[in-house]
Design an enzyme around this catalytic site. Structure first.
Site, mmCIF file in Angstrom:
data_model
loop_
_atom_site.group_PDB
_atom_site.id
_atom_site.type_symbol
_atom_site.label_atom_id
_atom_site.label_comp_id
_atom_site.label_asym_id
_atom_site.label_seq_id
_atom_site.Cartn_x
_atom_site.Cartn_y
_atom_site.Cartn_z
ATOM 1 C CE1 TYR A 143 -3.980 2.122 0.613
ATOM 2 C CE2 TYR A 143 -2.672 3.133 2.342
ATOM 3 C CZ TYR A 143 -3.787 3.132 1.532
ATOM 4 O OH TYR A 143 -4.707 4.151 1.636
ATOM 5 C CG ASN A 172 -5.947 7.457 9.965
ATOM 6 O OD1 ASN A 172 -4.853 7.933 9.660
ATOM 7 N ND2 ASN A 172 -6.098 6.205 10.374
HETATM 8 P P1 NAD Z 1 -12.700 1.694 0.296
HETATM 9 O O1 NAD Z 1 -12.014 0.397 0.426
HETATM 10 O O2 NAD Z 1 -14.026 1.885 0.955
HETATM 11 O O3 NAD Z 1 -12.905 2.082 -1.235
HETATM 12 C C1 NAD Z 1 -12.048 1.665 -2.262
HETATM 13 C C2 NAD Z 1 -12.888 1.333 -3.480
HETATM 14 O O4 NAD Z 1 -12.039 0.949 -4.556
HETATM 15 C C3 NAD Z 1 -13.839 0.161 -3.220
HETATM 16 O O5 NAD Z 1 -15.120 0.461 -3.724
HETATM 17 C C4 NAD Z 1 -13.185 -0.991 -3.985
HETATM 18 O O6 NAD Z 1 -14.119 -1.978 -4.393
HETATM 19 C C5 NAD Z 1 -12.547 -0.247 -5.148
HETATM 20 N N1 NAD Z 1 -11.413 -0.962 -5.741
HETATM 21 C C6 NAD Z 1 -10.371 -1.542 -5.094
HETATM 22 N N2 NAD Z 1 -9.521 -2.088 -5.984
HETATM 23 C C7 NAD Z 1 -10.042 -1.836 -7.229
HETATM 24 C C8 NAD Z 1 -9.643 -2.144 -8.539
HETATM 25 N N3 NAD Z 1 -8.515 -2.862 -8.787
HETATM 26 N N4 NAD Z 1 -10.416 -1.740 -9.585
HETATM 27 C C9 NAD Z 1 -11.562 -1.046 -9.354
HETATM 28 N N5 NAD Z 1 -12.001 -0.732 -8.125
HETATM 29 C C10 NAD Z 1 -11.246 -1.118 -7.070
HETATM 30 O O7 NAD Z 1 -11.664 2.806 0.798
HETATM 31 P P2 NAD Z 1 -11.838 4.389 0.996
HETATM 32 O O8 NAD Z 1 -11.628 4.686 2.421
HETATM 33 O O9 NAD Z 1 -13.066 4.855 0.315
HETATM 34 O O10 NAD Z 1 -10.554 4.904 0.211
HETATM 35 C C11 NAD Z 1 -10.653 5.447 -1.093
HETATM 36 C C12 NAD Z 1 -9.282 5.940 -1.538
HETATM 37 O O11 NAD Z 1 -8.794 6.923 -0.629
HETATM 38 C C13 NAD Z 1 -8.213 4.845 -1.612
HETATM 39 O O12 NAD Z 1 -7.405 5.074 -2.741
HETATM 40 C C14 NAD Z 1 -7.410 5.040 -0.343
HETATM 41 O O13 NAD Z 1 -6.080 4.638 -0.494
HETATM 42 C C15 NAD Z 1 -7.516 6.556 -0.148
HETATM 43 N N6 NAD Z 1 -7.344 6.900 1.272
HETATM 44 C C16 NAD Z 1 -8.361 6.730 2.157
HETATM 45 C C17 NAD Z 1 -8.152 7.040 3.496
HETATM 46 C C18 NAD Z 1 -9.248 6.904 4.522
HETATM 47 O O14 NAD Z 1 -8.975 7.135 5.714
HETATM 48 N N7 NAD Z 1 -10.469 6.597 4.175
HETATM 49 C C19 NAD Z 1 -6.908 7.490 3.930
HETATM 50 C C20 NAD Z 1 -5.890 7.607 2.999
HETATM 51 C C21 NAD Z 1 -6.122 7.334 1.663
HETATM 52 N N1 UDP Z 2 -6.032 -0.316 15.751
HETATM 53 C C1 UDP Z 2 -6.356 -0.831 16.996
HETATM 54 N N2 UDP Z 2 -7.418 -1.673 17.081
HETATM 55 C C2 UDP Z 2 -8.183 -2.029 16.001
HETATM 56 C C3 UDP Z 2 -7.846 -1.490 14.736
HETATM 57 C C4 UDP Z 2 -6.769 -0.646 14.628
HETATM 58 O O1 UDP Z 2 -5.712 -0.524 18.004
HETATM 59 O O2 UDP Z 2 -9.135 -2.797 16.185
HETATM 60 C C5 UDP Z 2 -4.903 0.622 15.654
HETATM 61 C C6 UDP Z 2 -3.872 0.265 14.605
HETATM 62 O O3 UDP Z 2 -2.892 -0.612 15.137
HETATM 63 C C7 UDP Z 2 -3.299 1.630 14.269
HETATM 64 C C8 UDP Z 2 -4.482 2.578 14.460
HETATM 65 O O4 UDP Z 2 -5.417 1.876 15.270
HETATM 66 O O5 UDP Z 2 -2.302 1.993 15.201
HETATM 67 C C9 UDP Z 2 -5.154 2.977 13.156
HETATM 68 O O6 UDP Z 2 -5.416 1.809 12.442
HETATM 69 P P1 UDP Z 2 -6.242 1.794 11.079
HETATM 70 O O7 UDP Z 2 -6.288 0.391 10.602
HETATM 71 O O8 UDP Z 2 -7.525 2.501 11.265
HETATM 72 O O9 UDP Z 2 -5.421 2.691 10.046
HETATM 73 P P2 UDP Z 2 -3.884 3.037 9.784
HETATM 74 O O10 UDP Z 2 -3.792 4.473 10.133
HETATM 75 O O11 UDP Z 2 -2.986 2.207 10.657
HETATM 76 O O12 UDP Z 2 -3.708 2.743 8.354
#
Ligand code: NAD
Ligand code: UDP
Length: 310
Positions: A143, A172
């Site tokens: 990732y 997050n």
């Molecule tokens: P999520 O898992 O809910 O959504 C991801 C979506 O992408 C899903 O609908 C999944 O089915 C689709 N997907 C995965 N692989 C695919 C592929 N090969 N082809 C087509 N579709 C595919 O996650 P999210 O929280 O909505 O995250 C969305 C984006 O934002 C991601 O790129 C993630 O890395 C980024 N992001 C999210 C967070 C967060 O905290 N939510 C933080 C940092 C980055």
């Molecule tokens: N974490 C935890 N308990 C859980 C899930 C996550 O203590 O049931 C912790 C995890 O180890 C990390 C933080 O919470 O330190 C955030 O985890 P998350 O998977 O939400 O996202 P990350 O920021 O690590 O990608």
């Protein structure tokens, strides 16, 4: 405009589709449904401006669009580590395909990158000019390194082929439409608290995270896409920082749960601290979060209460 949202059936993607439809755009939602759900987007099926394509971004795609929000990629460590080879292919080959599409159509392209590019940061809070501290061979690398390559790809398409790119580093983010079994900390703790199960804190809970409500984040993405002469990368997140143990106690208090906190092994390479410096987003986009952590958690707790009652 006709706007492609890859990962549009996921947590963030579905909120983004909703916002873009509300603004009157045509939205093409693309998803392979790995972590996305039809339920997240079924409310838009009747909208003539909404189109759904089941497709995997690892495969090329021919479409005509004006804007591309590239979100496709599982975001929860549980999900992205389930099939790490697929995760890195999604980040590298998938981003390559979508940048190729942007180049051919001259569409503006926004990459949903992540705070994970900073790895286990030695600079705190994290600023965009920090290059990060990432393990290239660990269990999070599919990732972290995948997103770092995705950023490199975007910058190189920009420099070499003048593709109009935007890079956003998302910290997050939480809110309604997260899956109850998503595996991320906010959803885990709320679901555990509502079910009266043990709250699973990994490690001693001293690691920190900063949590942004989904509506604020989506607003930041839209502002970044609309910005001119600014590729980023830009951090988007809520700077209010919690230890994971504080978060567990807060959720227990807010849900009125009788759950107990239990400590489990800390997964390897779990970052010890994370807080966005959002100075650049304020300056360039006039953006900062508006939803307080209490408001956001309350809305999310209500959402999970309803989900679990179904
Ligand atoms: P999520 O898992 O809910 O959504 C991801 C979506 O992408 C899903 O609908 C999944 O089915 C689709 N997907 C995965 N692989 C695919 C592929 N090969 N082809 C087509 N579709 C595919 O996650 P999210 O929280 O909505 O995250 C969305 C984006 O934002 C991601 O790129 C993630 O890395 C980024 N992001 C999210 C967070 C967060 O905290 N939510 C933080 C940092 C980055
Ligand atoms: N974490 C935890 N308990 C859980 C899930 C996550 O203590 O049931 C912790 C995890 O180890 C990390 C933080 O919470 O330190 C955030 O985890 P998350 O998977 O939400 O996202 P990350 O920021 O690590 O990608």
């Amino acid at each position: 405009m006709r706007i492609l949202v890859t990962g549009g059936a996921g947590f963030l993607g579905s909120h983004l589709c909703e916002r873009l439809l509300r603004e009157g755009h045509e939205v093409v939602c693309l998803d392979n449904f790995f972590t996305g759900r039809r339920k997240n987007i079924h409310a838009y099926f009747a909208d003539l401006n909404f189109e759904l394509i089941r497709h995997d971004v690892v495969e090329p795609l021919l479409l005509e669009v004006d804007r591309i929000y590239h979100l496709a990629c599982p975001a929860s460590p549980v999900h992205y580590q389930y099939n790490p080879v697929k995760t890195i292919k999604t980040n590298v080959l998938g981003t390559h395909n979508m940048l190729g599409l942007a180049k051919r159509t001259r569409a503006r392209f926004l990459l949903a990158s992540t705070s994970e590019v900073y790895g286990d940061p030695k600079v705190h809070p994290q600023t965009e000019d920090y290059w990060g501290s990432v393990n290239p061979i660990g269990i999070r690398s599919c990732y972290d390194e995948g997103k770092r390559v995705a950023e490199t790809f975007a910058m190189d398409y920009h420099r070499q082929s003048r593709v109009d790119i935007r890079i956003v580093r998302i910290f997050n983010t939480y809110g309604p439409r997260m899956l109850p079994d998503d595996g991320r900390v906010v959803s885990n703790f709320i679901v555990q608290a509502l079910k009266g199960e043990d709250i699973t804190v990994y490690g001693d809970g001293s690691q920190t995270r900063s949590f942004c409500y989904v509506d604020d984040l989506i607003d930041g993405l839209v502002r970044m896409m609309a910005s001119e002469n600014f590729t980023g990368p830009v951090n988007l997140g809520n700077p209010e920082e919690f230890t994971i143990l504080e978060l567990a106690k807060k959720i227990i208090a807010m849900t009125g749960s009788r759950s107990k906190i239990v400590f489990k092994a800390l997964p390897s390479d779990d970052p010890t601290q994370r807080q966005p410096d959002i100075g650049l987003a304020k300056q360039k986009l006039g953006w900062q979060p508006k939803v307080t952590v209490d408001e956001g958690f309350n809305t999310t707790i209500d959402y999970f209460r309803k989900e679990l009652a179904r």
